[in-house]
Design a protein around this motif. Sequence first.
Motif, PDB file in Angstrom:
ATOM      1  N   ASP A  68      14.517  21.069  -8.701  1.00 33.82           N
ATOM      2  CA  ASP A  68      13.369  20.688  -7.865  1.00 33.82           C
ATOM      3  C   ASP A  68      13.551  21.203  -6.441  1.00 33.82           C
ATOM      4  O   ASP A  68      12.632  21.777  -5.854  1.00 33.82           O
ATOM      5  CB  ASP A  68      13.198  19.162  -7.840  1.00 33.82           C
ATOM      6  CG  ASP A  68      12.714  18.572  -9.149  1.00 33.82           C
ATOM      7  OD1 ASP A  68      12.145  19.306  -9.983  1.00 33.82           O
ATOM      8  OD2 ASP A  68      12.909  17.349  -9.340  1.00 33.82           O
ATOM      9  N   ALA A  71      13.286  25.071  -6.292  1.00 27.87           N
ATOM     10  CA  ALA A  71      11.894  25.520  -6.418  1.00 27.87           C
ATOM     11  C   ALA A  71      11.137  25.316  -5.114  1.00 27.87           C
ATOM     12  O   ALA A  71      10.367  26.197  -4.688  1.00 27.87           O
ATOM     13  CB  ALA A  71      11.202  24.771  -7.560  1.00 27.87           C
ATOM     14  N   LEU A  72      11.351  24.191  -4.454  1.00 31.19           N
ATOM     15  CA  LEU A  72      10.677  23.949  -3.174  1.00 31.19           C
ATOM     16  C   LEU A  72      11.157  24.907  -2.095  1.00 31.19           C
ATOM     17  O   LEU A  72      10.367  25.399  -1.287  1.00 31.19           O
ATOM     18  CB  LEU A  72      10.894  22.510  -2.724  1.00 31.19           C
ATOM     19  CG  LEU A  72      10.054  21.481  -3.477  1.00 31.19           C
ATOM     20  CD1 LEU A  72      10.598  20.076  -3.257  1.00 31.19           C
ATOM     21  CD2 LEU A  72       8.602  21.576  -3.051  1.00 31.19           C
ATOM     22  N   ALA A  74      12.377  27.930  -2.568  1.00 32.33           N
ATOM     23  CA  ALA A  74      11.877  29.266  -2.883  1.00 32.33           C
ATOM     24  C   ALA A  74      10.402  29.385  -2.521  1.00 32.33           C
ATOM     25  O   ALA A  74       9.957  30.426  -2.017  1.00 32.33           O
ATOM     26  CB  ALA A  74      12.087  29.566  -4.367  1.00 32.33           C
ATOM     27  N   ARG A  75       9.664  28.308  -2.746  1.00 33.71           N
ATOM     28  CA  ARG A  75       8.229  28.323  -2.473  1.00 33.71           C
ATOM     29  C   ARG A  75       7.944  28.311  -0.972  1.00 33.71           C
ATOM     30  O   ARG A  75       7.125  29.062  -0.476  1.00 33.71           O
ATOM     31  CB  ARG A  75       7.550  27.128  -3.143  1.00 33.71           C
ATOM     32  CG  ARG A  75       6.035  27.131  -2.988  1.00 33.71           C
ATOM     33  CD  ARG A  75       5.416  25.863  -3.484  1.00 33.71           C
ATOM     34  NE  ARG A  75       5.632  24.840  -2.449  1.00 33.71           N
ATOM     35  CZ  ARG A  75       5.475  23.553  -2.646  1.00 33.71           C
ATOM     36  NH1 ARG A  75       5.133  23.102  -3.825  1.00 33.71           N
ATOM     37  NH2 ARG A  75       5.674  22.695  -1.671  1.00 33.71           N
ATOM     38  N   ASP A  76       8.627  27.436  -0.243  1.00 34.99           N
ATOM     39  CA  ASP A  76       8.306  27.213   1.159  1.00 34.99           C
ATOM     40  C   ASP A  76       9.269  27.875   2.134  1.00 34.99           C
ATOM     41  O   ASP A  76       8.937  28.038   3.299  1.00 34.99           O
ATOM     42  CB  ASP A  76       8.296  25.704   1.469  1.00 34.99           C
ATOM     43  CG  ASP A  76       7.207  24.974   0.696  1.00 34.99           C
ATOM     44  OD1 ASP A  76       6.228  25.622   0.280  1.00 34.99           O
ATOM     45  OD2 ASP A  76       7.345  23.759   0.512  1.00 34.99           O
ATOM     46  N   SER A  80      10.278  26.870   6.848  1.00 26.17           N
ATOM     47  CA  SER A  80       8.838  26.698   6.730  1.00 26.17           C
ATOM     48  C   SER A  80       8.352  25.552   7.606  1.00 26.17           C
ATOM     49  O   SER A  80       9.040  24.586   7.850  1.00 26.17           O
ATOM     50  CB  SER A  80       8.509  26.441   5.256  1.00 26.17           C
ATOM     51  OG  SER A  80       7.610  25.405   5.087  1.00 26.17           O
TER      52      SER A  80
END
Length: 182
Positions: A68, A71-72, A74-76, A80
Amino acid sequence: MNRFVVVSGCSGGGKSTLVAELARRGYATVAEPGRRIVARESASGGAALPWVDLAAFARAAIAMALDDRTALMARDGPASGAGPVFFDRGLVDAAAALEQATGEPALGQLAAAHRYNPLVFMTPPWPEIYTQDPERQHGFQDALAEYERLVAAYPAQGYTVVTVPRTCVAVRADFVLERLGL
């Protein structure tokens, strides 16, 4: 990672309801690994269930919590400007469960390498709302023991525990947001 905020505490204490309210208000949230694992294992006939193999369940919860976070990130991205993400339980919960099940030291290394916001919001035991269901088969006394482990584990890893008041979910969400300055 200051924007990753953990809501932890007593099983059946209203964590998931609180996190759902924060999601309803537009905040990013991450569902509890334990419930996702139980659903997956039950559907597949797997044994990584807390009432069958607590160690396997805890290891799966650690892996899911790490996934989890990855993934966060990598996404943000780490820098960020994205807002807070509320986690229904975190790595400390899973590592504490593994230590309880096996005696293996898991907390220190994981907690040091994967930090959350220094404030952890802890839902206290609340017998009036506690229920068992297919995904929560343990009794209230087991939930109390789990709560005591978590209330000790988080501060031992450098977190400040903030007890969420036992009141309606809207007031609980306001309390969390106010404590975070949001």
